[in-house]
Enzyme design. Structure first.
Site, PDB file in Angstrom:
ATOM      1  N   LYS A 112      11.347  11.845  -0.258  1.00  0.00           N
ATOM      2  CA  LYS A 112      10.646  11.364  -1.479  1.00  0.00           C
ATOM      3  C   LYS A 112      10.950  12.020  -2.503  1.00  0.00           C
ATOM      4  CE  LYS A 112       5.813  10.039  -2.601  1.00  0.00           C
ATOM      5  NZ  LYS A 112       4.556   9.996  -2.110  1.00  0.00           N
ATOM      6  N   SER A 126       1.948   5.979  -1.760  1.00  0.00           N
ATOM      7  CA  SER A 126       3.056   5.987  -2.510  1.00  0.00           C
ATOM      8  C   SER A 126       4.362   6.286  -1.997  1.00  0.00           C
ATOM      9  CB  SER A 126       2.902   6.989  -3.589  1.00  0.00           C
ATOM     10  OG  SER A 126       2.771   8.429  -3.044  1.00  0.00           O
ATOM     11  N   SER A 141      -1.079   8.737   0.885  1.00  0.00           N
ATOM     12  CA  SER A 141       0.359   8.348   0.820  1.00  0.00           C
ATOM     13  C   SER A 141       1.176   8.605   1.962  1.00  0.00           C
ATOM     14  CB  SER A 141       0.958   8.892  -0.492  1.00  0.00           C
ATOM     15  OG  SER A 141       0.111   8.303  -1.513  1.00  0.00           O
TER      16      SER A 141
END
Length: 596
Positions: free
Chosen positions: A76, A150, A174
């Site tokens: 990420k 997210s 997330s």
């Protein structure tokens, strides 16, 4: 469609059998990225020549026994990778990282192949996957369904077969919501097990690096390869030795929410799937009881309706003030609410959370695992656009309390609704229950114990099954550690044994494992730990084994025979106590303590 790269276990088998090399695998990865690298899943990728060079080095000089040898993964883009730009989903915020985040470095050292960095809700603020200037990821199931956030790009990259695993982060859910919406596993470890050094903070005191994989076994592989305390991370915590070993599902007490505490926002399909999942879990665990969720929800409300939202401004406040136009309007609106709170609010919130955590901690005296829906319902991108903040809050109902209450969690697929939407369950437990949650999750999703098998012993090692005082944390475990033994995992015996407690002068008792005749059908599966012991140290260990114990061959539940501690049958009669039904020495000790 490009061929999926395969799970960690698939690739490990292919490498071992010589059907694949990391060099071959990289070409499959690059084929899969063709036409996709410029889409919303990826923010940046490792140059093809660099990726090929890394794979070639592994093929020529790497150790195939490395835990993640040749396994492609993604990170990420709020986690640092040396030489790559970290954007946190905001181009103007981007900076080139000088060094790898420790969690990334551990994975590279374990032989993994980094493919690139993935999209996210800006500054990891959101659960939808629709808050990024790099575009909105759609779920792999299509139909305009949101990917969840997210960690949107990381989840989609795994679910779409572009990589075998990916790192995300999880502050409010997330690492679980995107897993649920893409039909994969999302492991949110206990805070601190995976270092957050080199991670752009959302709420630093709550942030957690998470893992996405197609299956539970892979998630545990990554967890053990990546975990570790580093001096650069003041929030890091080690996994206690006694918690490395998973408890067997049949020994667990499962908590199920009160019906009145469950909210599916009118989604009867999700409600039906949750009920079906609970019914399956009921057949796997030792007992089940209903529990209230009020204290969990009250803690979760503090995240965005309390001073923790102000913590998001600690690292971003100056940027937000100087470059407001660089931040998406919905992200800016959420972050700006943090300016409402002062120091008095912060202490008031901490005191309230402490009260709630104490109340939740008492619940863990009665249950070992709590099951909840991962999400109560699902949304399309158009539906999120209509109410981006309100519907985001609905997605976090069952997730945003976990880090505030210091819980571990794993989200697993739970089929599909009649309308074709993915459903998911989350298993929650107190801090450091990670491997136990994973064991139950693996059994739930595969129908068998599927956490990674203990590594095989080398020619210079022997695998020893221990059942009593030599277990990690027990009084004689030092005899193993002092001889260089390493814990390899947990297993059960075949149902051919009975376990007895024999009295000792110190009052602690000595457990003895006795094999019974198969035709008697009187045996039980008994929990054991497996330890890798240097072969040269075996004689010294044997010399210290007191009668009536000895070392012999122990049959495991998967049919393997390993060396282990056995007891002579003459010692199994009175006054020895038959404790076989407990399932193991630790379970017996817990029940005995509870009776006292």
């Amino acid at each position: 469609m490009p061929e999926p790269v395969g799970s960690i276990s698939d690739l490990r088998t292919a490498y071992r059998e010589g059907r694949l090399t990391p060099t071959d695998q990289v070409e499959r990865v690059l084929d899969g990225l063709a036409g996709r690298a410029d889409g919303p899943v990826w923010i940046s990728t490792v140059p093809a020549d660099d990726l090929r060079a890394r794979a070639e080095a592994l093929t020529r000089h790497g150790d195939p026994a490395s835990p993640l040898y040749g396994i492609p993964f993604a990170v990420k883009d709020n986690i640092d990778v040396a030489g790559m730009v970290t954007t946190a989903g905001c181009p103007d915020f981007g900076y080139e990282a000088a060094q790898d985040a420790p969690v990334v470095r551990r994975l590279l050292d374990a032989g993994a192949l980094l493919v690139g960095k993935t999209n996210l809700d800006q500054f990891a603020t959101g659960l939808t996957g629709a808050r990024s200037p790099y575009g909105s990821c759609e779920s792999v199931f299509g139909g305009g369904l949101i990917s969840g956030g997210s960690s949107s790009g990381s989840a989609v990259a795994v679910a779409d077969g572009q990589v075998s695993f990916a790192l995300g982060t999880d502050t409010a859910g997330s690492g679980r919501v995107p897993a649920a919406l893409n039909g994969i596993v999302g492991l949110k470890p206990t805070r601190g097990l995976l270092s957050t050094a080199g991670v752009v903070p959302a709420c630093r005191s709550l942030d957690c690096v998470s893992v996405f994989t197609p299956d539970v076994a892979g998630a545990v592989d990554v967890l053990h390869a990546a975990r570790g305390v580093t001096p650069a991370d003041p929030w890091g915590r080690p996994l206690p030795a006694e918690r490395v070993v998973a408890r067997m599902p049949g020994t667990l007490r499962l908590g199920v929410p009160w019906a009145e505490d469950l909210e599916f926002f009118g989604d009867t399909g999700q409600e039906a799937r949750f009920a079906a999942g609970v019914q399956l879990l009921r057949t796997l665990v030792g007992s089940l009881r209903s529990v209230p969720l009020g204290d969990f929800f009250a803690a979760g409300d503090l995240l965005y309706q309390g001073p923790w939202v102000a913590e998001r401004l600690v690292g971003l406040g100056d940027f937000l003030r100087s470059r407001p136009e660089s931040v998406l309007a919905v992200t800016r609106a959420v972050l700006e609410t943090g300016r409402r709170y002062d120091a008095v609010d912060a202490f008031r919130g901490r005191h309230r959370l402490r009260e709630l955590r104490a109340q939740v901690d008492r619940l863990w005296q009665d249950v070992d695992v709590l099951v909840v829906p991962t999400v109560g319902t699902t949304f399309t991108l158009d539906e999120i656009a209509e109410d981006p903040i309100g519907r985001n809050a609905m997605l976090g109902r069952y997730t945003q309390f976990a880090n505030l209450l210091d819980l571990a969690a794993v989200s697993v697929p739970n089929g599909f609704t009649a309308a074709g939407r993915p459903a998911s369950l989350t298993l929650l437990g107190p801090a450091f229950s990670d491997t136990t949650l994973a064991q139950l999750a693996a059994t739930l999703t595969t129908g068998r114990d599927a956490v990674p098998e203990p590594p095989a012993a080398t020619s210079a090692e022997v695998l020893i099954a221990v059942v009593g005082r030599h277990l990690s944390g027990e009084s004689r475990n030092g005899e193993l550690l002092g001889r260089g033994a390493v814990l390899a995992g947990v297993a059960r015996t075949a149902p051919l044994y009975r376990l007895y407690r024999m009295d000792t002068a110190d009052g602690e008792g000595l457990p003895g494992l006795v094999r019974v005749a198969p035709e008697t059908s009187a045996g039980h599966p008994i929990e054991v730990e497996l330890w890798r012991l240097p072969s040269a140290a075996l004689g010294g260990l044997l010399a210290g084994v007191p009668a009536p114990l000895s070392l012999g061959w122990v049959r495991l539940h998967d049919g393997r025979d390993v060396l282990g501690f056995l007891c002579e049958t003459y010692a199994a009669g009175p006054p020895a106590e038959d404790i076989s039904a407990s399932g193991g020495w630790r379970a017996y000790r817990r029940s005995a303590a509870a009776r006292r």
